[in-house]
Design a protein around this motif. Structure first.
Motif, short mmCIF file in Angstrom:
data_model
loop_
_atom_site.label_atom_id
_atom_site.label_comp_id
_atom_site.label_asym_id
_atom_site.label_seq_id
_atom_site.Cartn_x
_atom_site.Cartn_y
_atom_site.Cartn_z
N VAL A 1 0.83 -1.21 0.00
CA VAL A 1 0.00 0.00 0.00
C VAL A 1 0.87 1.25 0.00
O VAL A 1 0.62 2.22 -0.73
N HIS A 2 1.91 1.25 0.82
CA HIS A 2 2.83 2.40 0.84
C HIS A 2 3.45 2.61 -0.54
O HIS A 2 3.58 3.75 -1.01
N ARG A 3 3.81 1.52 -1.18
CA ARG A 3 4.51 1.62 -2.45
C ARG A 3 3.61 2.19 -3.54
O ARG A 3 4.01 3.10 -4.27
N ILE A 4 2.39 1.69 -3.65
CA ILE A 4 1.52 2.18 -4.72
C ILE A 4 1.01 3.59 -4.40
O ILE A 4 0.75 4.38 -5.32
N SER A 5 0.86 3.92 -3.13
CA SER A 5 0.44 5.28 -2.76
C SER A 5 1.51 6.28 -3.15
O SER A 5 1.22 7.36 -3.70
N ALA B 1 3.72 5.88 -5.49
CA ALA B 1 3.77 5.94 -6.96
C ALA B 1 2.69 6.87 -7.50
O ALA B 1 2.92 7.65 -8.43
N ALA B 2 1.50 6.81 -6.89
CA ALA B 2 0.41 7.70 -7.33
C ALA B 2 0.74 9.16 -7.05
O ALA B 2 0.51 10.03 -7.89
N GLU B 3 1.30 9.43 -5.87
CA GLU B 3 1.66 10.81 -5.52
C GLU B 3 2.75 11.32 -6.45
O GLU B 3 2.74 12.49 -6.85
N ALA B 4 3.71 10.46 -6.80
CA ALA B 4 4.78 10.89 -7.69
C ALA B 4 4.24 11.25 -9.08
O ALA B 4 4.77 12.13 -9.75
N ARG B 5 3.17 10.56 -9.48
CA ARG B 5 2.58 10.85 -10.80
C ARG B 5 1.62 12.03 -10.74
O ARG B 5 1.14 12.51 -11.77
N GLY B 6 1.28 12.46 -9.53
CA GLY B 6 0.37 13.58 -9.37
C GLY B 6 -1.06 13.26 -9.74
O GLY B 6 -1.82 14.13 -10.15
N SER B 7 -1.45 12.00 -9.57
CA SER B 7 -2.83 11.60 -9.92
C SER B 7 -3.35 10.64 -8.86
O SER B 7 -2.60 10.13 -8.02
N ALA B 8 -4.65 10.42 -8.89
CA ALA B 8 -5.28 9.51 -7.93
C ALA B 8 -4.83 8.07 -8.20
O ALA B 8 -4.58 7.69 -9.35
N LEU B 9 -4.77 7.29 -7.14
CA LEU B 9 -4.40 5.89 -7.29
C LEU B 9 -5.45 5.16 -8.11
O LEU B 9 -6.65 5.32 -7.91
N SER B 10 -4.99 4.34 -9.04
CA SER B 10 -5.89 3.58 -9.89
C SER B 10 -5.32 2.18 -10.10
O SER B 10 -4.17 1.89 -9.75
N LEU B 11 -6.15 1.33 -10.70
CA LEU B 11 -5.69 -0.03 -11.01
C LEU B 11 -4.50 0.01 -11.96
O LEU B 11 -3.55 -0.76 -11.81
N ILE C 1 -2.18 2.34 -12.30
CA ILE C 1 -0.96 2.75 -11.58
C ILE C 1 -0.44 1.60 -10.73
O ILE C 1 0.77 1.32 -10.70
N ALA C 2 -1.34 0.92 -10.02
CA ALA C 2 -0.91 -0.21 -9.18
C ALA C 2 -0.30 -1.31 -10.03
O ALA C 2 0.74 -1.89 -9.67
N ARG C 3 -0.94 -1.60 -11.16
CA ARG C 3 -0.41 -2.66 -12.02
C ARG C 3 0.96 -2.28 -12.57
O ARG C 3 1.88 -3.09 -12.61
N ALA C 4 1.11 -1.00 -12.98
CA ALA C 4 2.40 -0.55 -13.53
C ALA C 4 3.49 -0.61 -12.48
O ALA C 4 4.62 -1.00 -12.76
N GLU C 5 3.16 -0.23 -11.25
CA GLU C 5 4.17 -0.20 -10.19
C GLU C 5 4.56 -1.60 -9.75
O GLU C 5 5.73 -1.90 -9.53
N LEU C 6 3.58 -2.49 -9.61
CA LEU C 6 3.86 -3.82 -9.05
C LEU C 6 4.27 -4.84 -10.10
O LEU C 6 4.93 -5.82 -9.76
N GLU C 7 3.90 -4.60 -11.35
CA GLU C 7 4.27 -5.56 -12.39
C GLU C 7 5.32 -5.00 -13.32
O GLU C 7 6.42 -5.52 -13.41
N ALA C 8 5.02 -3.89 -13.99
CA ALA C 8 5.99 -3.32 -14.93
C ALA C 8 7.20 -2.79 -14.19
O ALA C 8 8.33 -2.90 -14.65
#
Length: 640
Positions: free
Chosen positions: A573-577, A579-589, A591-598
């Motif tokens: 949760v910390h990691r994807i949160s 990542a969303a803040e770094a992109r300046g956008s709300a957390l989404s599926l 973003i989570a998929r890109a961070e945890l898989e890509a």
């Protein structure tokens, strides 16, 4: 140490190399203790770590002036710790840092090899996190790469969010140089700043040094052209020009001194003395209500000097009482009782009871609530058994033995049972909750001091006893003997016992059969790694707590990913949160998929990812075990 007032977000240039770190720092400054706790920032020297954590401290103070913010380089922390040990003032040292709301520790890489310092630091971090205080740390490398540091401390440092600051790119270097020129009211010919930004520097400090050199050279030779930049940067440094900022700062401090002198001349001397006493004793952590009442008097009482002396004497008596009570239990020394001179009599009575063995060990940690513990098939039997114990303590499942691998919630459930029993039993119902290592340490101290009877009386004074990590008593004959007698006392008196262990009793090597049979005589309830249903519940709650969007698709995607422990879920949760803040956008599926898989977890990043998942709710200072491969190493640390 105060935070440098010049370190602000407003004068910190943000670029691609530090965007994530700045976003995390802003989030921490806005809500200290609520997100990313601890926040660990690492980078090479001179890239802005100290400035960034200073900006956190200043913004937090700006939002809430009542916060206590402390900045300390690790080397200073070590010196203060050694001075406290040498002067016998460890309790004052612990209290000083224990009351801090936002702690900023710089240069954590210097922990290498300092085992005693690591032990105290881990206890401090546990105390601060357990009370919701914010911790921010910096280092020139990530926690996993700091050599010769205890794994539990590495896990604690990695338990919030780890972010790095890279070398600034060309555009960021230009922005930094322009900001510095504007700050110092220096201007160059067109193209000079851009040419300087094209020079490869290892860090921002070297970049600023080169800018200073150009400024000084221009003040001597006149206008500099872009063609001259590289040659001038490679020349020896000239004497730096006087800094307008420093001159302005000196003028400001001179102004403050004049104001202070003028005010002091118009304030009655007796009020100055009382005010100084309030400031001093308040800084030492003592309540100064009595002195504040004295300060409110319109004229000087005839005995005001005697009142000041009496206050100081009361503080000294409290310190002595605190020293005495810590010989019984170090955790008792931090009580508010020993911070209020007006409660001196109450403190004396408390210490008398503690010395007589009438004060049981500390209770459970309040942060572990039963309502916050989620249930699923992986822990259902343990949860139902815990509820049965809460409903009928001493009658159902006595003892209750919770077993399961690290990070599945044993410590949470153990403390939750204790909190519920304390709440239902009322103020006179005494619930003791300790780690097995603390039980062992207290027994050793009692054997050395000849106070074994007091040790036994303390534990028998409790109405409920909960012991975490009981596997540590294995192969310790005297400890098992004392635990055997404590067990018999509680069981025969119908008082509830609850134990937690990484292993069920049958698998604990070195455990005496008489204890093994007693542990198994109640109920052994197993907790497993979180199944998908539990992962879904926890992800939904953690995302909600972090005020992040929680769609069924996102929760389902996260829950489908296997996890060995609850800590891993928190780390994810910390990691994807972040990542969303770094992109300046709300957390989404996406973003989570890109961070945890890509984004991928490489062989080198996997250990750090696991460590990031460590959480304050599953760690405490009673679980520390040091292994000393070389006795000489301990001696060097003690004599350092």
């Amino acid at each position: 140490m105060l935070v440098d007032a010049r370190a602000r977000f407003e004068n910190y240039v943000v670029g691609s190399a530090n965007r994530l770190a700045v976003a995390a720092a802003h989030a921490v400054a806005d809500a200290p203790g609520a997100v990313y706790n601890p926040l660990f920032i690492y980078s090479g020297s001179g890239l802005g770590k100290t400035h960034l954590i200073g900006a956190i401290g200043n913004l937090a103070l700006q939002r809430n002036p009542d916060l206590i913010v402390e900045y300390v380089p690790l080397e200073d922390f070590v010196e203060q710790l050694h001075a406290a040990i040498a002067g016998g003032e460890m309790e004052r040292f612990k209290h000083r840092y224990g009351r801090v709301d936002v702690l900023l520790i710089d240069d954590m890489q210097f922990l290498t090899g300092r085992r005693e310092t690591q032990s105290e630091l881990l206890r401090l971090l546990n105390t601060l996190q357990g009370t919701g205080r914010q911790i921010i740390m910096t280092s020139d490398r990530p926690p996993v790469e700091i050599a010769d540091v205890d794994e539990r401390l590495i896990s604690r440092m990695s338990g919030g969010l780890i972010v790095d600051i890279g070398v600034p790119d060309f555009e960021t270097r230009v922005a930094i140089l322009r900001a510095k020129c504007e700050e110092r009211k220096v201007s160059f010919a067109p193209g000079v700043i851009e040419e300087l930004a094209r020079v490869d520097f290892a860090n921002v400090r070297e970049l600023q040094g080169a800018l200073n050199k150009l400024g000084a050279q221009q003040s001597v030779d006149g206008t500099i052209t872009p063609a001259q930049v590289r040659g001038l940067v490679g020349a020896p440094d000239p004497a730096p020009a006087a800094s307008p900022t420093a001159a302005a700062q000196d003028e400001f401090f001179s102004f403050l001194t004049d104001i202070a002198s003028a005010v002091a001349a118009h304030v009655e001397p007796w009020k100055v003395r009382v005010g100084e006493s309030i400031a001093y004793w308040g800084g030492e952590g003592y309540r100064t209500t009595a002195l504040e009442r004295l300060m409110a008097e319109k004229s000087a009482p005839a005995n005001y000097e005697a009142l000041l002396r009496g206050f100081g004497q009361a503080v000294e008596q409290l310190r002595e009482l605190e020293r005495q009570v810590t010989t019984v239990d170090p955790t008792l020394g931090g009580a508010d009782l020993f911070r209020d001179p007006e409660r001196l009599g109450e403190a004396a009575s408390f210490v008398e009871s503690a010395l007589a063995g009438a004060v049981p060990p500390a209770g459970p940690q309040a942060a572990f609530a039963r309502g916050a513990f989620e249930e699923s098939g992986s822990n259902q039997m343990a949860v139902r058994a815990a509820d049965a114990v809460i409903a009928e303590p001493g009658h159902r499942y006595n003892p209750l033995f919770l077993a399961g691998p690290s990070g599945v919630g044993k410590t949470h459930l153990l403390n939750a049972i204790g909190n519920e029993l304390a709440r239902r039993g009322g103020p006179n119902h005494r619930v003791a909750c300790v780690g097995a290592q603390l039980f062992i340490d207290e027994l050793i101290a009692a054997l050395q001091d000849g106070t074994v009877e007091r040790f036994r009386a303390r534990y028998r004074a409790a109405d409920v006893l909960l012991i975490d990590d009981v596997q540590f008593v294995a192969s310790k004959e005297r400890t098992q003997e004392e635990l055997f007698h404590v067990f018999n006392h509680f069981h025969s008196a119908g008082k509830q016992l609850v134990f937690a262990s990484d292993l069920p009793p049958k698998q604990i090597e070195g455990l005496e059969d008489r204890l093994r049979s007693r542990f198994e005589g109640g109920l052994v309830a197993q907790l497993e790694s979180p199944d998908r249903a539990l992962r879904a519940k926890l992800y939904g709650r953690y995302l909600s707590d972090a005020q992040m969007p929680s769609t069924p698709e996102l929760v389902g995607f996260l829950a489908d990913r296997p996890a060995a422990s609850v800590r891993e879920l928190i780390g994810t949760v910390h990691r994807i949160s972040a990542a969303a803040e770094a992109r300046g956008s709300a957390l989404s599926l996406d973003i989570a998929r890109a961070e945890l898989e890509a984004g991928g977890i490489t062989a080198t990043s996997a250990p750090a990812t696991v460590r990031q998942a460590a959480d304050v709710f599953f760690l405490d200072d009673e679980k520390i075990i040091w292994e000393w491969p070389d006795a000489g190493a301990r001696l060097v640390e003690e004599l350092r």
